[in-house]
Design a protein around this motif. Structure first.
Motif, mmCIF file in Angstrom:
data_model
loop_
_atom_site.group_PDB
_atom_site.id
_atom_site.type_symbol
_atom_site.label_atom_id
_atom_site.label_comp_id
_atom_site.label_asym_id
_atom_site.label_seq_id
_atom_site.Cartn_x
_atom_site.Cartn_y
_atom_site.Cartn_z
ATOM 1 N N ASN A 33 0.828 -1.212 0.000
ATOM 2 C CA ASN A 33 0.000 0.000 0.000
ATOM 3 C C ASN A 33 0.859 1.258 0.000
ATOM 4 O O ASN A 33 0.589 2.211 -0.735
ATOM 5 C CB ASN A 33 -0.937 0.000 1.208
ATOM 6 N N LEU A 34 1.894 1.266 0.822
ATOM 7 C CA LEU A 34 2.811 2.409 0.850
ATOM 8 C C LEU A 34 3.529 2.548 -0.483
ATOM 9 O O LEU A 34 3.753 3.656 -0.967
ATOM 10 C CB LEU A 34 3.831 2.241 1.979
ATOM 11 N N SER A 35 3.858 1.416 -1.091
ATOM 12 C CA SER A 35 4.503 1.427 -2.404
ATOM 13 C C SER A 35 3.600 2.051 -3.455
ATOM 14 O O SER A 35 4.050 2.801 -4.319
ATOM 15 C CB SER A 35 4.881 -0.002 -2.814
ATOM 16 N N ASN A 36 2.295 1.762 -3.367
ATOM 17 C CA ASN A 36 1.345 2.343 -4.317
ATOM 18 C C ASN A 36 1.194 3.847 -4.123
ATOM 19 O O ASN A 36 1.021 4.590 -5.091
ATOM 20 C CB ASN A 36 -0.030 1.670 -4.165
ATOM 21 N N VAL A 37 1.267 4.298 -2.878
ATOM 22 C CA VAL A 37 1.089 5.723 -2.584
ATOM 23 C C VAL A 37 2.346 6.528 -2.919
ATOM 24 O O VAL A 37 2.281 7.551 -3.611
ATOM 25 C CB VAL A 37 0.723 5.936 -1.095
ATOM 26 N N ALA A 38 3.469 6.078 -2.414
ATOM 27 C CA ALA A 38 4.706 6.857 -2.531
ATOM 28 C C ALA A 38 5.629 6.399 -3.651
ATOM 29 O O ALA A 38 6.564 7.115 -4.005
ATOM 30 C CB ALA A 38 5.462 6.803 -1.199
ATOM 31 N N ALA A 64 4.425 3.367 10.852
ATOM 32 C CA ALA A 64 2.981 3.175 11.032
ATOM 33 C C ALA A 64 2.455 3.916 12.248
ATOM 34 O O ALA A 64 1.269 4.254 12.311
ATOM 35 C CB ALA A 64 2.664 1.682 11.149
ATOM 36 N N LYS A 65 3.305 4.187 13.217
ATOM 37 C CA LYS A 65 2.887 4.872 14.434
ATOM 38 C C LYS A 65 3.091 6.389 14.353
ATOM 39 O O LYS A 65 2.745 7.107 15.293
ATOM 40 C CB LYS A 65 3.652 4.313 15.639
ATOM 41 N N MET A 66 3.659 6.857 13.261
ATOM 42 C CA MET A 66 3.926 8.285 13.119
ATOM 43 C C MET A 66 2.704 9.017 12.588
ATOM 44 O O MET A 66 1.987 8.498 11.734
ATOM 45 C CB MET A 66 5.104 8.519 12.161
ATOM 46 N N PRO A 67 2.449 10.255 13.049
ATOM 47 C CA PRO A 67 1.355 11.051 12.479
ATOM 48 C C PRO A 67 1.719 11.527 11.079
ATOM 49 O O PRO A 67 2.897 11.630 10.729
ATOM 50 C CB PRO A 67 1.239 12.231 13.455
ATOM 51 N N ALA A 68 0.715 11.826 10.286
ATOM 52 C CA ALA A 68 0.943 12.275 8.914
ATOM 53 C C ALA A 68 1.800 13.531 8.870
ATOM 54 O O ALA A 68 2.621 13.702 7.954
ATOM 55 C CB ALA A 68 -0.390 12.520 8.216
ATOM 56 N N SER A 69 1.636 14.419 9.853
ATOM 57 C CA SER A 69 2.406 15.669 9.866
ATOM 58 C C SER A 69 3.902 15.403 9.978
ATOM 59 O O SER A 69 4.713 16.128 9.395
ATOM 60 C CB SER A 69 1.946 16.555 11.030
ATOM 61 N N SER A 70 4.289 14.363 10.715
ATOM 62 C CA SER A 70 5.703 14.018 10.849
ATOM 63 C C SER A 70 6.236 13.391 9.565
ATOM 64 O O SER A 70 7.375 13.642 9.164
ATOM 65 C CB SER A 70 5.914 13.060 12.024
ATOM 66 N N ALA A 86 1.148 12.672 2.481
ATOM 67 C CA ALA A 86 1.585 12.213 3.805
ATOM 68 C C ALA A 86 0.443 11.530 4.545
ATOM 69 O O ALA A 86 0.634 10.523 5.226
ATOM 70 C CB ALA A 86 2.125 13.386 4.609
ATOM 71 N N SER A 87 -0.762 12.081 4.418
ATOM 72 C CA SER A 87 -1.934 11.478 5.046
ATOM 73 C C SER A 87 -2.202 10.088 4.474
ATOM 74 O O SER A 87 -2.470 9.129 5.222
ATOM 75 C CB SER A 87 -3.150 12.382 4.834
ATOM 76 N N LYS A 88 -2.112 9.977 3.164
ATOM 77 C CA LYS A 88 -2.322 8.674 2.521
ATOM 78 C C LYS A 88 -1.207 7.694 2.888
ATOM 79 O O LYS A 88 -1.453 6.503 3.111
ATOM 80 C CB LYS A 88 -2.374 8.851 1.003
ATOM 81 N N ALA A 89 0.023 8.191 2.960
ATOM 82 C CA ALA A 89 1.157 7.331 3.317
ATOM 83 C C ALA A 89 1.019 6.814 4.744
ATOM 84 O O ALA A 89 1.361 5.661 5.029
ATOM 85 C CB ALA A 89 2.469 8.095 3.155
ATOM 86 N N ALA A 90 0.518 7.659 5.650
ATOM 87 C CA ALA A 90 0.325 7.245 7.038
ATOM 88 C C ALA A 90 -0.697 6.113 7.115
ATOM 89 O O ALA A 90 -0.491 5.116 7.824
ATOM 90 C CB ALA A 90 -0.133 8.438 7.879
ATOM 91 N N ILE A 91 -1.795 6.273 6.386
ATOM 92 C CA ILE A 91 -2.829 5.223 6.365
ATOM 93 C C ILE A 91 -2.269 3.945 5.754
ATOM 94 O O ILE A 91 -2.462 2.839 6.275
ATOM 95 C CB ILE A 91 -4.052 5.696 5.570
ATOM 96 N N ALA A 92 -1.548 4.091 4.645
ATOM 97 C CA ALA A 92 -0.995 2.935 3.939
ATOM 98 C C ALA A 92 -0.024 2.162 4.830
ATOM 99 O O ALA A 92 -0.062 0.926 4.883
ATOM 100 C CB ALA A 92 -0.280 3.397 2.670
ATOM 101 N N ALA A 93 0.847 2.884 5.550
ATOM 102 C CA ALA A 93 1.819 2.219 6.420
ATOM 103 C C ALA A 93 1.123 1.448 7.540
ATOM 104 O O ALA A 93 1.531 0.341 7.898
ATOM 105 C CB ALA A 93 2.774 3.260 7.010
ATOM 106 N N ARG A 94 0.048 2.025 8.079
ATOM 107 C CA ARG A 94 -0.681 1.347 9.157
ATOM 108 C C ARG A 94 -1.360 0.074 8.653
ATOM 109 O O ARG A 94 -1.332 -0.963 9.324
ATOM 110 C CB ARG A 94 -1.711 2.304 9.762
ATOM 111 N N VAL A 95 -1.955 0.177 7.477
ATOM 112 C CA VAL A 95 -2.611 -1.012 6.913
ATOM 113 C C VAL A 95 -1.568 -2.090 6.606
ATOM 114 O O VAL A 95 -1.772 -3.271 6.897
ATOM 115 C CB VAL A 95 -3.393 -0.646 5.634
#
Length: 244
Positions: free
Chosen positions: A126-131, A150-156, A204-213
């Motif tokens: 998922n992260l690969s698809n986003v970034a 996966a534990k980082m906020p999108a802002s970071s 960044a928001s999408k990457a945060a979600i992707a990393a968590r999934v």
């Protein structure tokens, strides 16, 4: 057999809830344990790619400067120059040797990029698809692993890699950075200066979600059309500009 037969006086619902929580915790720990080794390989591969990039750039620049002595004014790109030197039968052997080394570095760099892409498809699709696989791997490496990312906020995630600019902002009050590593994403690099911050925030928001999934479930999910979202951001920016 009743639920009371387990020697626990708690209501059956509480027991089942605790059993479910324990099972989920065990599953997450198993996933984390399985990812740990692959994470380590991926992070080493990213560092190795950076080393190869640096070595290739230094060597190709040296070749370009050296060849300028033999052929002043040449404007060949590094890859073109290397191929030209290797094909030239009367070229000096020492220059050919450097060109051969540069070509080997470039070939190894391409092979390493292929390894990273394959690893990202397995570890963080998922992260690969986003970034993109290379940028996604860099985010994982900079964070110290997929779990930490996966534990980082999108802002970071948005400003990850902008340490110097962030330090200046905190110490000298300069404008805060709008992006860090995520600037390398083609949707950010190809955007106007005014739109880059909002597109970086969206990515960044999408990457945060992707990393968590990727870390917690491993399922592949649809996070929307990023190009379309970026185009919408650009369009809104143009409309605001026209109104002024």
């Amino acid at each position: 057999m009743s639920d009371e037969g387990f020697g626990d006086s708690s209501p059956p619902e509480d027991y089942r809830r605790r059993l479910h929580d324990a099972a989920m915790k065990a599953a997450r720990e198993a996933v984390a344990s399985g990812l740990a080794g692959r994470d380590a390989h991926l992070m080493q591969a990213v560092k190795a790619l950076d080393d190869l990039n640096e070595a290739f750039n230094v060597l190709s620049e040296r070749l370009a400067e050296w060849y300028m002595v033999l052929c002043p004014g040449h404007q060949m790109r590094p890859g073109e120059l290397i191929d030209f030197i290797l094909k030239e039968p009367e070229e000096e052997s020492i220059i050919k040797g450097l060109a051969s080394t540069a070509k080997a570095l470039n070939d190894e760099r391409k092979a390493l990029e292929g390894y990273i892409k394959a690893a990202m498809e397995e570890i963080a699709p998922n992260l690969s698809n986003v970034a993109g696989p290379i940028l996604g791997a860099r985010l994982i490496a900079r964070a110290g692993g997929l779990e930490k990312l996966a534990k980082m906020p999108a802002s970071s995630i948005q400003v990850m890699g902008a340490g110097e600019a962030l330090f200046k902002h905190l110490k000298a009050g300069t404008p805060p950075p709008k992006h860090g590593l995520i600037y390398k994403h083609p949707l950010v690099k190809g955007a106007s200066k005014k739109a880059r911050g909002k597109i970086s925030r969206m990515l960044a928001s999408k990457a945060a979600i992707a990393a968590r999934v990727d870390f917690y479930s491993g399922e592949t999910v649809d996070l929307g059309d990023l190009k379309e979202k970026a185009a919408t951001i650009k369009a809104k920016g143009r409309k605001k500009h026209e109104c002024r």
